[in-house]
Design a protein around this motif. Structure first.
Motif, PDB file in Angstrom:
ATOM      1  N   GLY A   1      -4.750 -26.687 -11.519  1.00 11.28           N
ATOM      2  CA  GLY A   1      -5.040 -27.872 -10.713  1.00 11.28           C
ATOM      3  C   GLY A   1      -4.278 -27.967  -9.404  1.00 11.28           C
ATOM      4  N   LYS A   2      -3.443 -27.000  -9.085  1.00  8.86           N
ATOM      5  CA  LYS A   2      -2.638 -27.060  -7.851  1.00  8.86           C
ATOM      6  C   LYS A   2      -2.955 -25.853  -6.972  1.00  8.86           C
ATOM      7  CE  LYS A   2       1.047 -29.666 -10.012  1.00  8.86           C
ATOM      8  NZ  LYS A   2       2.469 -29.748 -10.312  1.00  8.86           N
ATOM      9  N   THR A   3      -4.188 -25.759  -6.549  1.00  5.90           N
ATOM     10  CA  THR A   3      -4.637 -24.584  -5.801  1.00  5.90           C
ATOM     11  C   THR A   3      -3.962 -24.455  -4.436  1.00  5.90           C
ATOM     12  OG1 THR A   3      -6.530 -25.846  -4.980  1.00  5.90           O
ATOM     13  CG2 THR A   3      -6.885 -24.502  -6.955  1.00  5.90           C
ATOM     14  N   HIS A   4      -3.377 -25.527  -3.917  1.00  5.16           N
ATOM     15  CA  HIS A   4      -2.724 -25.472  -2.600  1.00  5.16           C
ATOM     16  C   HIS A   4      -1.500 -24.561  -2.579  1.00  5.16           C
ATOM     17  CE1 HIS A   4      -0.633 -28.647  -4.818  1.00  5.16           C
ATOM     18  NE2 HIS A   4       0.429 -28.357  -4.076  1.00  5.16           N
ATOM     19  N   THR A   5      -0.965 -24.190  -3.728  1.00  7.62           N
ATOM     20  CA  THR A   5       0.234 -23.347  -3.764  1.00  7.62           C
ATOM     21  C   THR A   5      -0.079 -21.856  -3.666  1.00  7.62           C
ATOM     22  OG1 THR A   5       0.228 -23.188  -6.170  1.00  7.62           O
ATOM     23  CG2 THR A   5       1.447 -25.038  -5.216  1.00  7.62           C
ATOM     24  N   HIS A   6      -1.345 -21.499  -3.533  1.00  6.36           N
ATOM     25  CA  HIS A   6      -1.705 -20.075  -3.565  1.00  6.36           C
ATOM     26  C   HIS A   6      -1.139 -19.282  -2.391  1.00  6.36           C
ATOM     27  CE1 HIS A   6      -4.877 -21.237  -0.722  1.00  6.36           C
ATOM     28  NE2 HIS A   6      -5.016 -19.957  -0.459  1.00  6.36           N
ATOM     29  N   HIS A   7      -0.854 -19.913  -1.270  1.00  3.00           N
ATOM     30  CA  HIS A   7      -0.308 -19.179  -0.118  1.00  3.00           C
ATOM     31  C   HIS A   7       1.053 -18.568  -0.448  1.00  3.00           C
ATOM     32  CE1 HIS A   7      -3.487 -20.360   2.576  1.00  3.00           C
ATOM     33  NE2 HIS A   7      -3.336 -21.620   2.198  1.00  3.00           N
TER      34      HIS A   7
ATOM     35  N   ASP B   1       3.658 -11.696  -1.274  1.00  3.12           N
ATOM     36  CA  ASP B   1       4.014 -10.295  -1.524  1.00  3.12           C
ATOM     37  C   ASP B   1       2.774  -9.413  -1.629  1.00  3.12           C
ATOM     38  OD1 ASP B   1       6.907 -10.200  -1.558  1.00  3.12           O
ATOM     39  OD2 ASP B   1       6.787 -11.446  -3.346  1.00  3.12           O
ATOM     40  N   LEU B   2       1.708  -9.938  -2.208  1.00  2.86           N
ATOM     41  CA  LEU B   2       0.464  -9.162  -2.294  1.00  2.86           C
ATOM     42  C   LEU B   2      -0.050  -8.818  -0.900  1.00  2.86           C
ATOM     43  CD1 LEU B   2      -1.491 -11.120  -5.074  1.00  2.86           C
ATOM     44  CD2 LEU B   2      -0.346  -8.894  -5.296  1.00  2.86           C
ATOM     45  N   LYS B   3      -0.026  -9.787  -0.013  1.00  3.06           N
ATOM     46  CA  LYS B   3      -0.536  -9.578   1.347  1.00  3.06           C
ATOM     47  C   LYS B   3       0.336  -8.612   2.136  1.00  3.06           C
ATOM     48  CE  LYS B   3      -2.657 -14.129   1.542  1.00  3.06           C
ATOM     49  NZ  LYS B   3      -2.608 -15.450   2.176  1.00  3.06           N
ATOM     50  N   MET B   4       1.598  -8.466   1.741  1.00  8.21           N
ATOM     51  CA  MET B   4       2.510  -7.588   2.469  1.00  8.21           C
ATOM     52  C   MET B   4       2.572  -6.175   1.900  1.00  8.21           C
ATOM     53  SD  MET B   4       5.491 -10.425   3.183  1.00  8.21           S
ATOM     54  CE  MET B   4       6.630  -9.264   3.872  1.00  8.21           C
ATOM     55  N   LEU B   5       1.874  -5.921   0.798  1.00  9.11           N
ATOM     56  CA  LEU B   5       1.849  -4.562   0.258  1.00  9.11           C
ATOM     57  C   LEU B   5       1.149  -3.638   1.243  1.00  9.11           C
ATOM     58  CD1 LEU B   5       0.907  -5.230  -3.478  1.00  9.11           C
ATOM     59  CD2 LEU B   5       3.063  -4.288  -2.634  1.00  9.11           C
TER      60      LEU B   5
ATOM     61  N   LEU C   1     -10.507 -18.714  -4.110  1.00 10.09           N
ATOM     62  CA  LEU C   1      -9.220 -18.537  -3.426  1.00 10.09           C
ATOM     63  C   LEU C   1      -8.715 -17.109  -3.594  1.00 10.09           C
ATOM     64  CD1 LEU C   1      -7.292 -21.813  -4.331  1.00 10.09           C
ATOM     65  CD2 LEU C   1      -8.297 -21.196  -2.127  1.00 10.09           C
ATOM     66  N   PHE C   2      -8.894 -16.568  -4.790  1.00  9.41           N
ATOM     67  CA  PHE C   2      -8.448 -15.210  -5.063  1.00  9.41           C
ATOM     68  C   PHE C   2      -9.171 -14.211  -4.172  1.00  9.41           C
ATOM     69  CE2 PHE C   2      -8.320 -11.337  -7.766  1.00  9.41           C
ATOM     70  CZ  PHE C   2      -6.951 -11.162  -7.763  1.00  9.41           C
TER      71      PHE C   2
END
Length: 186
Positions: free
Chosen positions: A96-102, A107-111, A132-133
Motif C-alpha cells: 500500500g505504500k507504492t511511493h517508496t519505490h524510488h 541500487d538496481l538502477k545503478m547496476l 511501477l516495477f
C-alpha cells in the motif's frame, strides 16, 4: 535463511554442481546486510581451493536489496566482480505504500550493464506493483529478466499449488538462467 524455498534453491544449485553459500543477517538494516555479504566474499577469497568466478549474489525480499547493493558496490571496484543478481520477491515497496519505490530501487538502477539480474516475483505480490516495477526495469542499465509466478504472493506461495511444485518451477528457472549466463560469460 531457513525459508523452505531458500533451502530448496540451495539444494537445487548444489545438486547441479554450483557452490552455494547461504547465511543470514539478524537485522533488517540494509547497510549491515551489505557489510555481512562483503565479509563472506572476503572470506571466500582466502580459501585457496576455490577460484571465485561467475559470482551471483541473491536474496529473498530484503536480501534482494542487500544483494543488489553489494553487486553495485563491487562493480564500482571491478567490472567483472559480479556476474549476476538473483532477486526472489524484490520488495519494491511496503504493501500500500507504492511511493517508496524510488528509494528501494536506487541500487538496481545503478547496476552496470555488465551485470545481469533475474527477478522472480509473484503476480499477486503486494510489495511489488507490476506497473511501477516495469518502470524501474526501463531505468536499469543491467540486463534484466523477470519470471512472473502466476498467482504468486510475496512469499512465493500460490493458492491451489503445493509449495514443492512452486519451488520446483522457481528452482528450474533460476538454474537454467544461471547456466545460460555462465556459458555466455565464459
Amino acid at each position: 535463511m531457513n525459508f523452505k524455498h531458500l533451502v530448496s534453491l540451495a539444494h537445487a544449485l548444489a545438486s547441479d554442481g554450483f557452490l552455494c553459500l547461504r547465511f543470514t543477517c539478524k537485522g533488517l538494516n540494509l547497510a549491515y546486510r551489505v557489510k555481512a555479504y562483503n565479509a563472506v566474499r572476503d572470506y571466500l577469497k582466502t580459501l585457496e581451493r576455490f577460484t571465485l568466478k561467475n559470482i551471483f549474489f541473491g536474496g529473498r525480499s530484503m536480501g534482494c536489496r542487500a544483494a543488489a547493493a553489494l553487486a553495485r558496490q563491487l562493480s564500482d571496484e571491478s567490472e567483472d566482480a559480479v556476474q549476476g543478481v538473483i532477486c526472489l520477491s524484490f520488495p519494491l515497496h511496503p504493501p500500500g505504500k507504492t511511493h517508496t519505490h524510488h528509494q528501494r530501487s536506487e541500487d538496481l538502477k545503478m547496476l552496470p550493464g555488465s551485470v545481469c539480474v533475474l527477478f522472480v516475483s509473484g503476480t499477486e505480490d503486494t510489495m511489488c506493483n507490476g506497473d511501477l516495477f516495469n518502470e524501474v526495469l526501463k531505468d536499469m542499465k543491467a540486463e534484466t529478466e523477470v519470471f512472473w509466478l502466476q498467482g504468486g504472493s510475496h512469499g512465493l506461495t500460490v493458492k491451489g499449488r503445493s509449495e514443492d511444485s512452486v519451488m520446483d518451477e522457481v528452482n528450474l528457472k533460476v538454474l537454467l538462467w544461471i547456466k545460460e549466463k555462465t556459458v555466455l560469460g565464459n
